[in-house]
Structure formats: structure tokens, C-alpha cells
Write a protein that holds these residues in place. Structure first.
Motif, PDB file in Angstrom:
ATOM      1  N   MET A   1       0.174  -1.159   6.062  1.00 20.91           N
ATOM      2  CA  MET A   1       0.532  -2.525   5.710  1.00 20.91           C
ATOM      3  C   MET A   1       0.508  -3.420   6.948  1.00 20.91           C
ATOM      4  O   MET A   1      -0.064  -4.515   6.925  1.00 20.91           O
ATOM      5  N   ASN A   2       1.123  -2.904   8.032  1.00 21.63           N
ATOM      6  CA  ASN A   2       1.135  -3.687   9.272  1.00 21.63           C
ATOM      7  C   ASN A   2      -0.276  -3.888   9.806  1.00 21.63           C
ATOM      8  O   ASN A   2      -0.620  -4.965  10.277  1.00 21.63           O
TER       9      ASN A   2
ATOM     10  N   PRO B   1       0.852  -1.201   0.000  1.00 21.71           N
ATOM     11  CA  PRO B   1       0.000   0.000   0.000  1.00 21.71           C
ATOM     12  C   PRO B   1       0.884   1.245   0.000  1.00 21.71           C
ATOM     13  O   PRO B   1       1.880   1.297   0.722  1.00 21.71           O
ATOM     14  N   LEU B   2       0.517   2.206  -0.852  1.00 18.46           N
ATOM     15  CA  LEU B   2       1.365   3.382  -1.000  1.00 18.46           C
ATOM     16  C   LEU B   2       0.680   4.627  -0.454  1.00 18.46           C
ATOM     17  O   LEU B   2      -0.547   4.737  -0.421  1.00 18.46           O
ATOM     18  N   ARG B   3       1.511   5.564  -0.016  1.00 19.32           N
ATOM     19  CA  ARG B   3       1.001   6.877   0.356  1.00 19.32           C
ATOM     20  C   ARG B   3       2.000   7.888  -0.157  1.00 19.32           C
ATOM     21  O   ARG B   3       3.180   7.812   0.178  1.00 19.32           O
ATOM     22  N   ARG B   4       1.578   8.764  -1.008  1.00 23.20           N
ATOM     23  CA  ARG B   4       2.445   9.740  -1.676  1.00 23.20           C
ATOM     24  C   ARG B   4       3.661   9.044  -2.291  1.00 23.20           C
ATOM     25  O   ARG B   4       4.793   9.481  -2.135  1.00 23.20           O
ATOM     26  N   GLY B   5       3.435   7.907  -2.900  1.00 25.23           N
ATOM     27  CA  GLY B   5       4.512   7.224  -3.612  1.00 25.23           C
ATOM     28  C   GLY B   5       5.431   6.417  -2.721  1.00 25.23           C
ATOM     29  O   GLY B   5       6.332   5.748  -3.210  1.00 25.23           O
TER      30      GLY B   5
END
Lengths: 313, 489
Positions: free
Chosen positions: B114-115, B103-107
Motif C-alpha cells: 500500500m505504501n 491491498p490484501l495478503r493472506r487476508g
């Protein structure tokens, strides 16, 4: 005539290097017939002797599946050590030659034991040994070679019996030893080791011992080459520079497979001769000597590529 | 949810699966059992999109499907837990679960999310005790397995294929896996459960499909069959192949093991008699090859005693074993039996040369090698031909010639006829029997049970690195399989 042609084809199929060598010699005969005067031919063999000897030594290591990158700096170290220990004293000549052989033996033993028992890839072991030898020799001599070689020592590289140079006689001896070794059971088990070390071990081959002996042979042959090269030229840090790559190029050019198990020591030595003939020819054709290493680079890449193609088909 | 109809698959002309039907319902645990080589793995690989069937159809959730690769099957909801895990040992549980789909946030990777998502997946199967931030390499095998399962769940798996899931687990971990499988089942997950161990099959599964020689023998409700009945389905076949006559009586004890063991083997006591063939049976991983390798000094015994012709010996390398008169014909010819690029003659002479090296070739030894190659009937274009160009049967004969040159007292055969055509097989059987009748003690390992029964004067059955029992050579397949699988009678 046709049976002769058939035989020639058979030989060239088994030893393509022979075909290359003969072609180059033919071109040389056209461009420079005087190359074939006995004296000049023997002079060429004398010049080629160290590389042929190094290639034979390198062959043992490569056919067992390893590399020996330390031989160039070993040659330098041997010559520099010899000069300092002899220091112009004729009575020291033979003891120092014995020491040179002994030193080669120790370096080869170290290369072999580190590679086999500590499981360091030979590429790294011998690269490390190369650097160690360079550093040790610089330190020991304080940055520039000292002492001098005696005339007796140089005789081996320079003089002749009748018209046959000592170097050519030594080459003949070394080549004979190499050929006998590879015909012996040791040679066969060395090939088996390079082909498949697991099978070799499970069939009772003392794999570690065989590989260590290969490294020792390579280093001792390098010591012999150093004796000749010390006689040819002066004492310098450059005397062995790049010889490890020339030797590997020669072996590969002879069709010996990297990774081991394939190729003959004859082909390896023919590879070295071919390389020397090629350099002579380039010289005759007026190609700059500066291109020598580039040519070697091309040859080694091409030879391995062709070898890979052949083993795939 | 999954329906396989008339599935067939062949490799290089060998029919591995033929006309197999298999059906899996949601919330069902369905066992697939069969002997080594019955076609279980191939069937699982078809179900998970690794292989494409040559014949038949695969229906998944009511639609015909044709998966191009395992990724597509995964995306469709079919997860597979292999025997060997596909995990990165230096990464955390969460990093492994979301490998390649973080899962990404601002790249940047959103570690917290994720955890968190990993934790909730773990909680959903009752594995809260496993931390998403634990490093996988430091976890036990059971927890690594949980990580694999959670990875499948994170891909929204609707069914799971579990291939020998307990093979690497300790006894107490097996109990934990049982609990996990039951919780997954309760969630409506369909599970295809491949296992050699009949106890698990009876403990866990609802239905059982039995495969044999690439065909489906039957599919039954687990509650309607006994372990004996199941074993009968697994082995039921007629013996038809001809085997050389067995030996009349046992000679002296040649090789004796007393309480021998190492990290793979425990408390092995066995005797090999001159003139006899001792067959070693057992499922894959039961320690059969480990036994041969230990005797031969490759992975030597660290405990117990070994006697050869009455004298106590301790062998720590193949070379010593060969000197003592032992020969080992390995399971994997290519990796451990041949020097492929060397000639037939060089391969045949390898052990002789290694054991008593000479400077100059002697005509006598070469002649002997030639005679042996002729005696075992190697068919090669010439003795100078590279051995890799020979057929499997001829290669095996060359290896035999290599050992016969040393006239060994003890011969260890590991799968001597694997990958060899029928004609050469019979020739090798005859050779093995001939060697025994000339006084050698023979140990023979084979996954081909009929072959082993046809060849052996006595049998030792192995399970989990131990001798599970010894049987006379007249034992039947069912008795052997019961011992090998641990299905008590």
C-alpha cells in the motif's frame, strides 16, 4: 353535553396524559371503590408526593435539554446525612433541614456548572455525581447508616393537619412554585433554551445561567422529596434507589420531549401521579411488585417511541 | 471526454439549472465561474453523479451515461476534490488513499504494498516529498489536498473536478497547486476548475464557462477575454425589482470600527450612520457573516476599537450587544433565528423576556408584542401557532418583531430575504428602510447583489476577511464584482 365532549377532546389532545390518568382512575374506581374515601385518597397523594416533586424538578432539567440522573442517590445521601447530623437531637431538626436544602443547592450547582462550563454531557455529569454521592455516603458512614431522625423531622412525612397530611401541603406548595416558574419569563426562556440553545443565546438568553438554575431546582426539589421520604420510612441506603428513573419515566410519560423545548410541568407532575396510580392498580390486580421496574422500563420506551412518532408527523 | 448537453435540474419547483452545455477535453483545464447561486455546485454534482439531471444528457468517453451515485462516477474515472476534504485525520496518507480498497495478503492488509503504490503515485505527480506514512491530521491543508488528488488517481481518474481548490490555501501553497494542476494537465487529465478567484482562472485555465441564474451565458477561450469582460458576463442582468427610495443624507456616526479584527477578520475600519443602510458585499467566505458576528459579540473582536454613539464599547457576548442596542438577524433562520417549537408570540417576546425577565406576565408587554406582530404583518393562524409552521417570510417577520420590541439603534441583517418569496421580500425591504429612516443604523449582508445595490446607501466590499474597498450606493455590479474577486481594473 356535546360541548363538554368537545372540550374533553380538546384537553385530551393537549394533555393526553390526563386521558390516561382518568382511565386508570376509572378502572381503579371499578376494582376498588374504597380508594376514593377521602382518607385513603389523601394517603395516596401523600405516598405520591415525593415522586411528583422529583418529577417537577426533573422536568426543569429535561425541558432545558439535559438529564439529571443524580437525584436518586442525592435523596439517599440527604436522608443518611440528616440521620447522622440530627442523631436523635430534636433541637437539630430545623438546622438540619436547612442543611439538606443547602446541600441540594450545592449538588445542583455542581451538576450545572460541570455540564455547562466544562461541556460534559449532563448524562455523564449526573451519572458521575450519582456514583460520587453513593461512594461518599458509604465512606462517611462507614458502610451502614448511623444516627436517627427525630419525631419532629418525621412529622413532615407522617403527620397531618386535620386530615390533610403535611406531605400533601408541601406538594401543593412545590407544585405551585413549579407552575409559577414555568409561567414566568424564566420558564419561557428555559423552554427556548431547550428548543434551540443557539437561538436563545443570540436572543440574549443567559443560557448557562438558565441551565444551571434548572439543575439547582432539580436537586433542591430532590432535597424536599428526601425530607418527606425520611419521614415515611427508615434510614437506609435504599431510600432513594431507582428514583431518578421513576422521575424520568414520569416526565416522559407526561409527554415532555427528551432533548428539551416541549411539554409542560403540569403534564410532568400528572405523569408522576399516573405512574403511582398505575402501581396502585397493579397492586390491586395482584401483579407482583417485583414487576415494577419492568413496567417502568416498558412505559419509558413506549412513551418516547410514541413521542418520536408524533413529532415526526 | 465529458459532454453535458441541455442539462436541467430543479429542486422543489425551483429551476436551479436550465439547458446548460459543457464540454471538457482531455488535457484541458476548464473553468466554471459565476456568482453565488449561479448553479456551479449543482452542475458539478451532476457531473460527479451526486445528482441526476431532470433534462439533458451526460456523455462520458463517447457514451451516454447515467450515474446512480458518486461511487459509480468514480469507478468510471471521474474524481472530485471537494472544498471540504473527506479524509480520516488519524490515518496515514496511504491508508486514506486506499481506504476501503486496501491491498490484501493472506487476508491481512499488505501495508508495504500500500505504501509502495502510494509512493509511486505521489512520484508520478512530482510530490515525492510527501511520505505515504505521514499522518494526515498533522499535514498542512495543501498536502491534504495532494492526498485527495492521489486518492482520485489511485482510482484511475481521467478527469478531476476541483471545487474552489484554493479557498483554504495560503498564498505560497497556491503556487504549489498551480504546479500540480499543470503536471496533471500534461498527463492528459481533464480538469473542471470551479473558482471565485479570477486571477487563478486566468493563470490556469484554457477555457471558461460562465453560469448565471442557472443558465450558461457563454463559453470562451481564456486568452480571448479580459477580466472586465468576464465580470460583465457574470453579472449582466437588468435591475427590475422595486426597492424603497434611498436616504437623502447620512446621520451621525452610530457604530464605528477602527482597525478591528479577530482570527477571521483583519483591520476592519467602518462606520455605520444613523438613517443609512450599509451594504456588505463579498463572496462566500470573505468574512461578511464573521463581521456581523464579531460586532454582535458572538465571535468578538480581539483587536481594535469599537465605538457606539461616541462611547467606546467592548462586547463579548450577544447579551451585552443587545443591551447596548444592537440586533442581529441571522443568516440561518432555522438554526439560529427560531425556537421552532415555541409559539409565534413566544418567539416574538424571546429577547424582551431574556433581557428583562419578570415573574408575572404583564399585559403591556404582551400587547406590545401583538402590536409589533401586526405592524410587520405576520400572517399566522393564531399567535399560539408553533412558529415552525409559518412560511419563511412570516418567520423572518416574527424575528423582526422580536428585535423591534427592544427598539435597537443598530441592526445587523445577514441575508434577510434568503429563501423568502417575492412578496415578503419587498415587505422586508420596506421594513429595513423604514427602520433606517427612523434613525437606526443598518448593516445588511446579502449574496444577492442586485438586492444589495437596490437597498444600500453605501457599500463595503469584503475579500479574505478585509475591507477591499468602499463604494457609494450607486456603484454598479461590475465594480463590486471586480473588488470582490480581486480582479484589478
Amino acid at each position: 353535553m356535546s360541548s363538554l365532549a368537545l372540550r374533553a377532546r380538546k384537553v385530551s389532545a393537549r394533555q393526553p396524559i390526563l386521558l390516561i390518568l382518568l382511565t386508570l382512575l376509572f378502572v381503579l374506581a371499578v376494582r376498588q371503590p374504597e380508594f376514593y374515601d377521602p382518607a385513603s385518597l389523601l394517603a395516596f397523594l401523600k405516598r405520591a408526593a415525593p415522586l411528583v416533586i422529583l418529577a417537577a424538578g426533573q422536568y426543569f432539567v429535561i425541558v432545558a435539554g439535559d438529564f439529571d440522573l443524580s437525584v436518586g442517590s442525592l435523596v439517599t445521601a440527604e436522608v443518611v446525612i440528616a440521620a447522622r447530623l440530627i442523631d436523635g437531637d430534636p433541637s437539630m431538626t430545623w438546622p438540619v433541614i436547612a442543611i439538606m436544602i443547602g446541600f441540594g443547592l450545592v449538588v445542583g450547582l455542581a451538576n450545572g456548572l460541570i455540564t455547562t462550563l466544562l461541556h460534559v454531557p449532563s448524562f455523564i455529569t449526573t451519572l458521575g455525581m450519582y456514583l460520587i454521592l453513593v461512594g461518599a455516603v458509604y465512606t462517611w458512614t462507614g458502610g451502614s447508616p448511623r444516627g436517627a431522625l427525630t419525631e419532629q423531622f418525621r412529622m413532615l412525612g407522617r403527620n397531618s393537619i386535620g386530615i390533610v397530611p403535611y406531605a400533601v401541603l408541601i406538594l401543593a406548595c412545590v407544585a405551585t412554585i413549579a407552575l409559577l416558574l414555568m409561567r414566568s419569563d424564566f420558564g419561557k426562556t428555559l423552554l427556548a433554551t431547550g428548543d434551540n440553545p443557539r437561538t436563545a443565546r443570540l436572543s440574549g438568553v443567559p443560557v448557562v445561567r438558565a441551565r444551571v438554575i434548572a439543575f439547582i431546582l432539580s436537586a433542591v426539589f430532590a432535597a424536599v422529596a428526601a425530607i418527606l421520604l425520611g419521614g415515611f420510612g427508615g434510614v437506609s441506603f435504599q431510600v432513594g434507589a431507582g428514583l431518578e428513573f421513576s422521575a424520568i419515566t414520569a416526565v416522559v410519560l407526561g409527554g415532555v420531549a427528551l432533548g428539551g423545548g416541549r411539554g409542560t410541568v403540569t403534564a410532568a407532575m400528572l405523569g408522576a401521579l399516573t405512574l403511582e396510580v398505575l402501581f396502585t392498580l397493579l397492586n390491586v390486580l395482584g401483579v407482583s411488585g417485583a414487576l415494577k421496574s419492568a413496567v417502568q422500563g416498558l412505559i419509558i420506551i413506549a412513551a418516547v417511541a410514541i413521542g418520536a412518532r408524533r413529532s415526526r408527523s | 471526454m465529458l459532454q453535458l448537453r441541455g442539462v436541467g435540474k430543479s429542486f422543489l419547483g425551483v429551476q436551479v439549472l436550465q439547458d446548460v452545455d459543457l464540454e471538457l477535453a482531455a488535457g484541458e483545464v476548464h473553468a466554471v465561474v459565476g456568482e453565488n447561486g449561479a448553479g456551479k455546485s449543482t452542475l458539478m454534482k451532476i457531473a460527479s453523479g451526486v445528482y441526476h439531471p431532470d433534462a439533458g444528457t451526460v456523455r462520458w468517453l463517447g457514451r451516454d451515461v447515467s450515474f446512480r451515485d458518486p461511487r459509480q462516477a468514480q469507478a468510471a474515472g471521474i474524481g472530485i476534490i471537494h472544498q471540504e476534504f473527506n479524509l480520516l485525520a488519524d490515518r496515514t496518507v496511504a491508508q486514506n488513499v486506499f481506504l476501503g480498497r486496501e491491498p490484501l495478503r493472506r487476508g491481512l492488509v499488505d501495508t508495504a504494498a500500500m505504501n509502495e503504490r502510494t509512493a509511486s503515485l505521489l512520484a508520478s505527480i512530482g510530490e515525492e516529498s510527501l511520505s505515504p506514512q505521514a499522518i494526515v491530521g498533522r499535514l498542512g491543508v495543501a498536502q491534504q489536498q495532494v492526498t485527495e488528488i492521489v486518492k482520485a488517481l489511485s482510482l484511475d481518474a481521467r478527469m478531476l473536478i476541483m471545487d474552489e481548490p484554493t479557498a483554504a490555501l495560503a498564498d505560497h501553497e497556491v503556487e504549489l497547486l498551480y504546479g500540480l494542476v499543470r503536471r496533471l494537465k500534461a498527463r492528459g487529465m481533464g480538469i473542471l476548475y470551479v473558482s471565485h478567484r479570477l486571477k487563478e482562472v486566468f493563470d490556469l485555465t484554457d477555457r471558461i464557462t460562465v453560469l448565471k441564474d442557472g443558465r450558461r451565458v457563454t463559453t470562451v477561450d481564456t486568452s480571448s477575454i479580459t477580466a472586465d469582460g468576464l465580470v460583465r458576463h457574470m453579472v449582466g442582468r437588468e435591475l427590475s425589482h422595486y426597492y424603497p427610495p434611498k436616504s437623502a443624507e447620512a446621520g451621525q456616526e452610530r457604530l464605528t470600527l477602527q482597525g478591528a479584527g479577530n482570527n477571521r477578520l483583519h483591520d476592519i475600519s467602518l462606520a455605520l450612520h444613523a438613517g443609512q443602510v450599509l451594504g456588505i458585499c463579498g463572496l462566500q467566505g470573505s468574512g461578511r457573516s464573521a463581521l456581523a458576528r464579531a460586532i454582535f459579540g458572538v465571535d468578538a473582536f480581539t483587536r481594535g476599537n469599537v465605538h457606539l454613539d461616541g462611547a467606546s464599547i467592548r462586547l463579548s457576548s450577544p447579551r451585552q450587544a443587545i443591551r447596548a442596542g444592537i440586533a442581529y438577524i441571522t443568516e440561518d433562520r432555522k438554526a439560529e433565528g427560531l425556537t421552532a417549537q415555541q409559539s409565534v408570540l413566544d418567539n416574538a417576546m424571546l429577547a424582551t423576556r431574556a433581557l428583562s425577565p419578570r415573574w408575572f406576565a404583564t399585559a403591556g408587554r404582551t400587547l406590545k408584542a401583538r402590536e409589533l406582530l401586526a405592524a410587520v404583518e405576520v400572517h399566522a393562524a393564531s399567535e399560539e401557532q408553533e412558529v415552525r409552521y409559518l412560511s419563511g417570510g412570516n418567520q423572518q417577520k416574527v424575528i423582526l418583531a422580536r428585535w423591534l420590541a427592544l427598539t435597537p439603534r443598530v441592526l445587523l441583517f445577514d441575508e434577510p430575504t434568503r429563501g423568502i418569496d417575492v412578496g415578503a421580500k419587498a415587505a422586508i425591504h420596506d421594513l429595513i428602510r423604514k427602520l433606517a429612516s427612523e434613525g437606526a443604523a443598518v448593516l445588511m449582508i446579502s449574496s444577492d447583489l442586485p438586492e444589495l445595490l437596490g437597498m444600500s446607501d453605501r457599500l463595503a466590499v469584503m475579500r479574505d476577511g478585509r475591507i477591499a474597498g468602499e463604494l457609494p450606493g450607486t456603484a454598479d455590479e461590475e465594480t463590486v464584482m471586480r473588488l470582490a474577486t480581486g480582479a484589478s481594473s
